[in-house]
Design a protein around this motif. Sequence first.
Motif, PDB file in Angstrom:
ATOM      1  N   GLY A 187       1.092  -1.194  -0.133  1.00 13.91           N
ATOM      2  CA  GLY A 187       0.121   0.519   0.139  1.00 13.91           C
ATOM      3  C   GLY A 187       0.775   1.164   0.115  1.00 13.91           C
ATOM      4  O   GLY A 187       1.998   1.115   0.354  1.00 13.91           O
ATOM      5  N   GLU A 188       0.280   2.464  -0.421  1.00 14.11           N
ATOM      6  CA  GLU A 188       1.261   3.520  -0.548  1.00 14.11           C
ATOM      7  C   GLU A 188       1.602   3.854   0.314  1.00 14.11           C
ATOM      8  O   GLU A 188       0.668   4.293   2.158  1.00 14.11           O
ATOM      9  CB  GLU A 188      -0.438   4.739  -1.514  1.00 14.11           C
ATOM     10  CG  GLU A 188       1.112   6.182  -1.328  1.00 14.11           C
ATOM     11  CD  GLU A 188      -0.460   6.809  -2.167  1.00 14.11           C
ATOM     12  OE1 GLU A 188       0.355   8.190  -2.481  1.00 14.11           O
ATOM     13  OE2 GLU A 188      -0.852   6.033  -2.100  1.00 14.11           O
ATOM     14  N   GLY A 189       2.742   4.618   1.058  1.00 11.58           N
ATOM     15  CA  GLY A 189       2.889   4.904   2.176  1.00 11.58           C
ATOM     16  C   GLY A 189       4.043   3.914   2.964  1.00 11.58           C
ATOM     17  O   GLY A 189       4.285   4.136   3.779  1.00 11.58           O
ATOM     18  N   ILE A 190       3.349   2.883   2.674  1.00 13.36           N
ATOM     19  CA  ILE A 190       3.668   1.825   3.925  1.00 13.36           C
ATOM     20  C   ILE A 190       5.211   1.121   3.871  1.00 13.36           C
ATOM     21  O   ILE A 190       5.825   0.960   5.288  1.00 13.36           O
ATOM     22  CB  ILE A 190       3.004   0.513   3.782  1.00 13.36           C
ATOM     23  CG1 ILE A 190       1.491   0.731   4.864  1.00 13.36           C
ATOM     24  CG2 ILE A 190       3.009  -0.691   4.404  1.00 13.36           C
ATOM     25  CD1 ILE A 190       1.535   1.649   5.455  1.00 13.36           C
ATOM     26  N   PRO A 191       5.898   1.237   2.976  1.00 12.34           N
ATOM     27  CA  PRO A 191       7.474   0.886   2.750  1.00 12.34           C
ATOM     28  C   PRO A 191       8.612   2.142   3.712  1.00 12.34           C
ATOM     29  O   PRO A 191       9.298   1.452   4.567  1.00 12.34           O
ATOM     30  CB  PRO A 191       7.606   0.907   1.216  1.00 12.34           C
ATOM     31  CG  PRO A 191       6.577   0.605   1.100  1.00 12.34           C
ATOM     32  CD  PRO A 191       5.197   0.568   1.420  1.00 12.34           C
ATOM     33  N   GLN A 192       7.444   3.060   3.694  1.00 10.25           N
ATOM     34  CA  GLN A 192       8.509   4.724   4.347  1.00 10.25           C
ATOM     35  C   GLN A 192       7.498   3.839   5.889  1.00 10.25           C
ATOM     36  O   GLN A 192       8.357   4.195   6.334  1.00 10.25           O
ATOM     37  CB  GLN A 192       7.814   5.763   3.623  1.00 10.25           C
ATOM     38  CG  GLN A 192       8.565   5.781   2.187  1.00 10.25           C
ATOM     39  CD  GLN A 192       7.595   4.844   0.849  1.00 10.25           C
ATOM     40  OE1 GLN A 192       6.526   4.438   0.912  1.00 10.25           O
ATOM     41  NE2 GLN A 192       8.249   4.449   0.347  1.00 10.25           N
ATOM     42  N   LYS A 193       7.057   3.726   5.976  1.00  9.11           N
ATOM     43  CA  LYS A 193       6.534   4.183   7.071  1.00  9.11           C
ATOM     44  C   LYS A 193       6.308   3.394   7.986  1.00  9.11           C
ATOM     45  O   LYS A 193       7.515   2.917   9.542  1.00  9.11           O
ATOM     46  CB  LYS A 193       4.395   3.828   7.518  1.00  9.11           C
ATOM     47  CG  LYS A 193       4.490   3.687   8.294  1.00  9.11           C
ATOM     48  CD  LYS A 193       2.396   3.547   8.918  1.00  9.11           C
ATOM     49  CE  LYS A 193       2.178   3.236  10.180  1.00  9.11           C
ATOM     50  NZ  LYS A 193       1.031   3.364   9.975  1.00  9.11           N
TER      51      LYS A 193
END
Length: 332
Positions: A187-193
Amino acid sequence: MTLNASPLATALLTAATAFFCALLTPAAHAAPALPNGWQAPLNRDNPLVGRIWSVKEGNFVSPDELAADVASAHFVLAGETHDNPDHHLRQAWIVSVLADAGRKPAVVYEMIPADKAAALANYLATSPEDGSGMGKALDWEASGWPAWSIYQPIADAALAARMPMAAGDLSHEVLKDFRTDGLAALGEGIPQKWRISTPLDEAGLETLKQDLRDGHCGLLPEPAVDAMVPIQRARDASLADGMIEHATADGAVLIAGRGHVRADMAAPWYLRERATNASMLIVAMMEAEAGETEPADYLPAPGLYDYIWFTPKAERADKCAELRERFKPKKD
């Protein structure tokens, strides 16, 4: 003028002082009783069996000393060998230690994927007094994990203390989508979070790769190992996220395979990246091997765990022999 007290008066004063100090000082709290005997049959005669090694201090400690550390940590990670019932009994003991200390952390399971979270919530909503039905509610028999009966003591300990329980692993759908979408499947932004976009250092990355090679008995080609790295990192990061997101004011406990609680590249790495001020304790359950009687024999690298708790070894089939047979080229 100086008054000299009589020896009797001095003795009475000393005794009275000691009595009132004892009333004001909290008594040392003994840890819950340990399970009786062993269930795993192999290597019970190894002198390490039953002993707890403090990696930092370089010495053996008592269960009470371990319990004191467990009771003071916000995050506790208890690593297991999945099919060893003695490991699960000691994980249940850790949950009981926290309950005895008046704490109610969330208990997060590697074995429960996100797509079973609703089934788990529905089961817990019935306020059961024991975990006998939890395996059926989670369709455990179809999951591929060892029998629910050896995991049930953990659930029983959590339920007795009214601790919340939560899924820790990625859903089956996300794992399937990884094959085509990679990290975008999260999902969008999850790898960064989750800090998956933050690279491991060279040593941590190579350790992860070697773990994947060893876990597949050296049968995977190197491109397959490389492809599995982001999946394994995502699973570790998901376990850390489960602890962070479901933590109560008393923190969280992770029940997971020992590889997932390594400090150098697994769930603890992601916890440190995100929950920088939270205290963390890692307890690794390890099977004693024949002829290996020094704790250092069991540490491939320094600082992986805080404590190692040695148990007998479970009897199991040779997984690598089975995999070699499966990967054997078929004759025409």
